[in-house]
Scaffold this motif. Structure first.
Motif, short mmCIF file in Angstrom:
data_model
loop_
_atom_site.label_atom_id
_atom_site.label_comp_id
_atom_site.label_asym_id
_atom_site.label_seq_id
_atom_site.Cartn_x
_atom_site.Cartn_y
_atom_site.Cartn_z
N LYS A 43 0.83 -1.21 0.00
CA LYS A 43 0.00 0.00 0.00
C LYS A 43 0.87 1.25 0.00
O LYS A 43 2.04 1.22 0.33
CB LYS A 43 -0.93 0.00 1.22
N GLU A 44 0.23 2.35 -0.35
CA GLU A 44 0.94 3.62 -0.33
C GLU A 44 1.06 4.13 1.11
O GLU A 44 0.25 3.79 1.97
CB GLU A 44 0.19 4.65 -1.19
N ARG A 45 2.04 4.96 1.30
CA ARG A 45 2.21 5.59 2.60
C ARG A 45 1.01 6.48 2.89
O ARG A 45 0.52 7.19 2.00
CB ARG A 45 3.50 6.41 2.62
N GLU A 46 0.54 6.44 4.13
CA GLU A 46 -0.63 7.24 4.48
C GLU A 46 -0.37 8.03 5.75
O GLU A 46 0.41 7.64 6.62
CB GLU A 46 -1.86 6.35 4.67
N PHE A 47 -1.06 9.13 5.84
CA PHE A 47 -0.96 10.03 6.98
C PHE A 47 -1.62 9.41 8.21
O PHE A 47 -2.69 8.79 8.11
CB PHE A 47 -1.64 11.35 6.63
N VAL A 48 -0.98 9.60 9.35
CA VAL A 48 -1.54 9.12 10.60
C VAL A 48 -1.92 10.31 11.49
O VAL A 48 -3.06 10.46 11.88
CB VAL A 48 -0.54 8.21 11.34
N ALA A 49 -0.94 11.15 11.81
CA ALA A 49 -1.19 12.27 12.73
C ALA A 49 -0.08 13.30 12.58
O ALA A 49 1.02 12.98 12.12
CB ALA A 49 -1.26 11.78 14.17
N TYR A 60 -5.39 14.50 12.64
CA TYR A 60 -5.42 13.03 12.58
C TYR A 60 -6.12 12.57 11.31
O TYR A 60 -7.04 13.24 10.81
CB TYR A 60 -6.18 12.46 13.78
N ALA A 61 -5.72 11.41 10.86
CA ALA A 61 -6.49 10.74 9.81
C ALA A 61 -7.86 10.44 10.39
O ALA A 61 -7.97 9.99 11.55
CB ALA A 61 -5.79 9.46 9.38
N ASP A 62 -8.88 10.69 9.62
CA ASP A 62 -10.25 10.53 10.12
C ASP A 62 -10.48 9.13 10.70
O ASP A 62 -11.15 8.96 11.72
CB ASP A 62 -11.25 10.80 9.01
N SER A 63 -9.92 8.13 10.04
CA SER A 63 -10.17 6.75 10.44
C SER A 63 -9.49 6.38 11.75
O SER A 63 -9.80 5.34 12.34
CB SER A 63 -9.70 5.80 9.34
N LEU A 64 -8.56 7.23 12.21
CA LEU A 64 -7.79 6.92 13.41
C LEU A 64 -8.15 7.79 14.61
O LEU A 64 -7.66 7.56 15.71
CB LEU A 64 -6.30 7.05 13.11
N SER A 101 7.58 23.88 8.38
CA SER A 101 6.24 24.41 8.10
C SER A 101 5.18 23.41 8.55
O SER A 101 5.45 22.23 8.70
CB SER A 101 6.08 24.69 6.61
N TRP A 102 3.98 23.92 8.75
CA TRP A 102 2.86 23.05 9.12
C TRP A 102 2.38 22.33 7.86
O TRP A 102 1.87 22.93 6.93
CB TRP A 102 1.74 23.89 9.71
N LYS A 103 2.58 21.04 7.85
CA LYS A 103 2.25 20.21 6.69
C LYS A 103 0.97 19.43 6.87
O LYS A 103 0.34 19.02 5.91
CB LYS A 103 3.40 19.24 6.40
N ALA A 104 0.66 19.14 8.13
CA ALA A 104 -0.51 18.31 8.45
C ALA A 104 -0.42 17.00 7.68
O ALA A 104 0.56 16.27 7.81
CB ALA A 104 -1.80 19.06 8.19
N ALA A 105 -1.41 16.73 6.82
CA ALA A 105 -1.46 15.45 6.14
C ALA A 105 -0.65 15.38 4.85
O ALA A 105 -0.52 14.31 4.26
CB ALA A 105 -2.91 15.10 5.82
#
Length: 122
Positions: A43-49, A60-64, A101-105
Motif C-alpha cells: 500500500k501507499e504511505r498514508e498520513f496518521v497524525a 489526525y487521519a479521520d479513520s484513526l 512548516s505546518w504540513k498536516a497530512a
C-alpha cells in the motif's frame, strides 16, 4: 545532520496498546511540525497524525481519530504516537517526519526517519 529515530514498534495482539517514540536531532525541534505516517505492505504511505511546533494544534487521519494520540516533548526533542485498541489493519511501518512548516497530512515533509515496524496479530 538531521536524524529522526523511531522506536517502540513490535508485535502485539489485537486490542493492545503501543506507544511509538521518535527522537529528533540536528534541527530546531521546537520550531518544527512533526508527523507520523505509515505504510502497509503493498500500500501507499498514508498520513496518521501531525502536531504543530507548540503542540496546540494536532491533526489526525479521520479513520484513526479516537484511537491514536500524538504528543511531543520539546524539552526532550521527542514526539510520540499513542496507539490504542490496535487492529490487524494497523500493521505497517510507522515513520516519523519533521518540517519547519505546518504540513498536516501532506506527505512532503522535509525530514523522515527510517521507520519502525508495528505488527498486530488477530
Amino acid at each position: 545532520q538531521v536524524q529522526l529515530v523511531e522506536s517502540g514498534g513490535g508485535l502485539v495482539q489485537a486490542g493492545d496498546s503501543l506507544t511509538l517514540s521518535c527522537a529528533a536531532s540536528g534541527l530546531v525541534f521546537s520550531r518544527c511540525a512533526m508527523g507520523w505516517f505509515r505504510q502497509a505492505p503493498g500500500k501507499e504511505r498514508e498520513f496518521v497524525a501531525a502536531i504543530i511546533w507548540n503542540g496546540v494544534t494536532t491533526s489526525y487521519a479521520d479513520s484513526l481519530k479516537g484511537r491514536f494520540t500524538i504528543s511531543r516533548d520539546n524539552a526532550k526533542n521527542m514526539v510520540y504516537l499513542q496507539m490504542n485498541s490496535l487492529k490487524p489493519e494497523d500493521t505497517a511501518v510507522y515513520y516519523c517526519a519533521a518540517d519547519s512548516s505546518w504540513k498536516a497530512a501532506m506527505d512532503d515533509y522535509e525530514y523522515w526517519g527510517q521507520g519502525t515496524q508495528v505488527t498486530v496479530s488477530s
